[in-house]
Design an enzyme around this catalytic site. Structure first.
Site, PDB file in Angstrom:
ATOM      1  N   THR A  34      37.869 -24.681  98.923  1.00 50.64           N
ATOM      2  CA  THR A  34      37.543 -24.100 100.090  1.00 50.64           C
ATOM      3  C   THR A  34      37.065 -24.630 101.249  1.00 50.64           C
ATOM      4  OG1 THR A  34      36.420 -22.313  98.361  1.00 50.64           O
ATOM      5  CG2 THR A  34      35.829 -22.179 100.719  1.00 50.64           C
ATOM      6  N   ARG A  77      35.753 -16.257  89.708  1.00 49.47           N
ATOM      7  CA  ARG A  77      34.243 -15.919  89.627  1.00 49.47           C
ATOM      8  C   ARG A  77      33.930 -16.883  88.198  1.00 49.47           C
ATOM      9  NH1 ARG A  77      34.756  -9.901  88.004  1.00 49.47           N
ATOM     10  NH2 ARG A  77      36.459 -10.816  87.258  1.00 49.47           N
ATOM     11  N   CYS A 119      29.226 -21.305  95.669  1.00 45.32           N
ATOM     12  CA  CYS A 119      30.201 -20.654  96.745  1.00 45.32           C
ATOM     13  C   CYS A 119      29.439 -19.829  97.662  1.00 45.32           C
ATOM     14  CB  CYS A 119      31.073 -19.985  96.003  1.00 45.32           C
ATOM     15  SG  CYS A 119      31.741 -21.044  94.590  1.00 45.32           S
TER      16      CYS A 119
HETATM   17  C1  UGA Z   1      31.945 -15.942  94.192  1.00 38.62           C
HETATM   18  C2  UGA Z   1      33.170 -15.027  94.421  1.00 38.62           C
HETATM   19  O1  UGA Z   1      32.747 -13.754  93.845  1.00 38.62           O
HETATM   20  C3  UGA Z   1      34.553 -15.377  93.806  1.00 38.62           C
HETATM   21  O2  UGA Z   1      35.418 -14.410  94.211  1.00 38.62           O
HETATM   22  C4  UGA Z   1      34.742 -16.752  94.688  1.00 38.62           C
HETATM   23  O3  UGA Z   1      36.228 -17.259  93.991  1.00 38.62           O
HETATM   24  C5  UGA Z   1      33.885 -17.805  94.159  1.00 38.62           C
HETATM   25  O4  UGA Z   1      32.763 -17.324  94.690  1.00 38.62           O
HETATM   26  C6  UGA Z   1      33.999 -18.982  94.925  1.00 38.62           C
HETATM   27  O5  UGA Z   1      34.150 -19.069  96.021  1.00 38.62           O
HETATM   28  O6  UGA Z   1      34.478 -20.021  94.139  1.00 38.62           O
HETATM   29  P1  UGA Z   1      30.741 -16.652  91.779  1.00 38.62           P
HETATM   30  O7  UGA Z   1      29.897 -17.543  92.621  1.00 38.62           O
HETATM   31  O8  UGA Z   1      31.212 -17.073  90.566  1.00 38.62           O
HETATM   32  O9  UGA Z   1      32.007 -16.125  92.757  1.00 38.62           O
HETATM   33  O10 UGA Z   1      29.750 -15.552  91.722  1.00 38.62           O
HETATM   34  P2  UGA Z   1      29.664 -13.832  92.239  1.00 38.62           P
HETATM   35  O11 UGA Z   1      30.075 -13.069  90.878  1.00 38.62           O
HETATM   36  O12 UGA Z   1      30.185 -13.533  93.625  1.00 38.62           O
HETATM   37  O13 UGA Z   1      28.004 -13.919  92.220  1.00 38.62           O
HETATM   38  C7  UGA Z   1      27.333 -14.570  93.309  1.00 38.62           C
HETATM   39  C8  UGA Z   1      25.739 -14.183  93.188  1.00 38.62           C
HETATM   40  O14 UGA Z   1      25.781 -12.902  93.890  1.00 38.62           O
HETATM   41  C9  UGA Z   1      25.216 -14.199  91.955  1.00 38.62           C
HETATM   42  O15 UGA Z   1      23.777 -14.977  92.303  1.00 38.62           O
HETATM   43  C10 UGA Z   1      25.067 -12.672  91.749  1.00 38.62           C
HETATM   44  O16 UGA Z   1      23.769 -12.607  90.799  1.00 38.62           O
HETATM   45  C11 UGA Z   1      24.908 -12.293  92.993  1.00 38.62           C
HETATM   46  N1  UGA Z   1      24.959 -10.624  93.094  1.00 38.62           N
HETATM   47  C12 UGA Z   1      26.441 -10.340  92.791  1.00 38.62           C
HETATM   48  C13 UGA Z   1      24.054  -9.895  93.490  1.00 38.62           C
HETATM   49  O17 UGA Z   1      22.917 -10.312  93.778  1.00 38.62           O
HETATM   50  N2  UGA Z   1      24.142  -8.404  93.573  1.00 38.62           N
HETATM   51  C14 UGA Z   1      25.517  -8.082  93.204  1.00 38.62           C
HETATM   52  O18 UGA Z   1      25.856  -6.707  93.477  1.00 38.62           O
HETATM   53  C15 UGA Z   1      26.552  -8.829  92.823  1.00 38.62           C
END
Ligand code: UGA
Length: 437
Positions: free
Chosen positions: A118, A146, A259
């Site tokens: 990125t 993810r 991320c």
């Molecule tokens: C994120 C993106 O979702 C991916 O599509 C992307 O490829 C990735 O970053 C990246 O740039 O490499 P990730 O960091 O694995 O993926 O995690 P997410 O599933 O997006 O969750 C991120 C954070 O948001 C977590 O701390 C989660 O607990 C929080 N979250 C998620 C919430 O607080 N509420 C929600 O409704 C969803």
């Protein structure tokens, strides 16, 4: 096809093993000797469901080394190194620049270099001159995986994005990457072709949108907390509108990880450089709302218990999300530290992340007030409160009647709004969720 993958973190290592799963001969290259040795032994250096199996299953087609010269054998080279946050919020490009510089002597005419990291918009254009001077082609192919679903997301992505140079070299790059991803494309995966800048922006725009969605619902949680509304019911109700959608509307302690937080800050920094900082002013609010949620949990604990000196608190969760041992910018770990700084004795439990968290707790000088364990039952013994900070299934499915006899005060603070509040109340607990009166 012979492929090299430079950078073997969450992204690169999973990408390398997934490319082997597609039938390619893959060489993973990383400067970290311990990581390379572990991968070469077929042992994942981090927790990611399904990844160990992929390493073992494809061992014949996978080789890991620290020697960049080995890349000379490959035709396609994926750049998957990290772009961490610099002190000023911008993306630190040291590893991407070093990877490209290190690779160039081993490129052959007609090779394809595929950026997956990125990066700030404009990076591919900047790097393409040196790649092209070696007779190779550069393209950008951002990754949307993810953590926790990395294997599934790599092998069955929602879409493939190709950022291509103009002209014949773009056509050549497209044909080569199509043959690398042949089995993925055969599943009717949408493949979107665009220029460098658009592809780079697609990635940061997607992460910014997801971060905005989470901070939006957390802003609603703040309003709900002073009005007697219930943010989960609100999210369910607005989520039924298919234009809005229910996913990523879970209010709680906010987003973390390697991320979302750093990508929105890097995007803001890049927009400032480009003279369009105002366009992304809202992302500063997104960041600020997100960070307030970590402080809010500590306030709720204090509202319930008063001063924290001498209080014993269990925190369930250390990883930034379930099914991961990643503690980068983890809201859970920040909460552990803030409770300890406020005078509490903290016993933090996580099925996978207590090992990775130990170093950070020691570094923060909090080893004497924070105990780390894998066992959440153990952590609950004699505590004044339990704070749920990461929604691991083992926590969500816990029987509160089994926990009630362990604690000295029945108070549970559900930082992820993930527990069955009725069951916890029936077991005698005072239940506090986020964004609920
Ligand atoms: C994120 C993106 O979702 C991916 O599509 C992307 O490829 C990735 O970053 C990246 O740039 O490499 P990730 O960091 O694995 O993926 O995690 P997410 O599933 O997006 O969750 C991120 C954070 O948001 C977590 O701390 C989660 O607990 C929080 N979250 C998620 C919430 O607080 N509420 C929600 O409704 C969803």
């Amino acid at each position: 096809m012979k492929i090299s993958v430079i950078g073997c973190g969450y992204l690169g290592a999973v990408h390398a093993a997934s490319m082997a799963e597609l039938g390619h001969q893959v060489l993973g290259i990383d400067v970290d000797e311990a990581k390379v040795a572990s991968l070469q032994r077929g042992v994942a250096p981090f927790h990611e469901p399904g990844f160990d199996d992929l390493l073992v299953k494809n061992a014949q087609r996978l080789y890991f080394t620290t020697d960049m010269a080995a890349a000379a054998d490959a035709k396609v080279h994926f750049i998957a190194v990290g772009t961490p946050q610099s002190a000023d919020g911008s993306a630190d490009m040291t590893y991407v620049n070093a990877a490209i510089e290190g690779l160039i002597p081993y490129l052959s005419p007609g090779d394809l270099v595929v950026g997956k990291s990125t990066v700030p918009v404009g990076t591919a254009q900047r790097l393409s001159e040196s790649v092209v001077s070696s007779g190779a082609i550069l393209m950008w192919n951002p990754e949307f995986l993810r953590e926790g679903f990395a294997v599934e997301d790599t092998l069955s992505p929602d879409r493939l994005v190709y950022g291509l140079p103009e002209g014949e070299s773009g056509d050549a790059a497209l044909a080569i990457l199509d043959s690398v991803y042949e089995l993925i494309l055969a599943k009717q995966t949408p493949r979107l072709v665009m220029n460098f800048a658009t592809a780079e922006l697609v990635k940061v725009a997607a992460n910014s949108f997801l971060a905005t969605k989470i901070s939006f619902i957390n802003a609603m949680a703040e309003i709900a907390e002073v009005t007697g509304a219930n943010v989960t019911e609100l999210a369910d109700a607005i989520g039924h509108d298919s234009r809005i959608g229910r996913r990523f509307l879970n209010a709680g302690i906010g987003f973390g990880g390697g991320c979302l937080p750093k990508d929105i800050r890097g995007f803001v920094a890049r927009a400032e450089e480009l003279g369009v900082g105002q366009s992304l002013d809202f992302l500063r609010s997104v960041d600020a709302i997100n960070l307030r949620r970590r402080a809010r949990v500590v306030d709720v604990v204090i509202e319930e218990l008063g001063a924290l000196a001498g209080k014993k608190i269990a925190v369930w969760g250390l990883a930034f999300k379930p099914d991961s041992d990643d503690i980068r910018d983890s809201p859970a770990l920040d909460i552990v530290e803030n409770l300890a700084r406020a005078g509490a004795r903290v016993i933090a439990a996580d099925p996978q992340a207590s090992g990775p968290a130990r170093k950070r707790i020691e570094h923060a000088g909090l080893a004497s007030s924070v105990t780390l364990t894998d066992d959440h039952h153990e952590s609950a013994r004699g505590v004044d409160a339990i704070v749920v900070a990461t929604e691991w299934n083992v926590f969500c499915e816990e029987d509160p009647t089994a926990i009630a006899p362990l604690v000295s005060n029945k108070l549970v603070i559900d930082g992820r709004n993930t527990l069955d509040s009725k069951a916890w109340k029936a077991a005698g607990f005072t239940y506090r969720g986020m964004g609920r009166s």
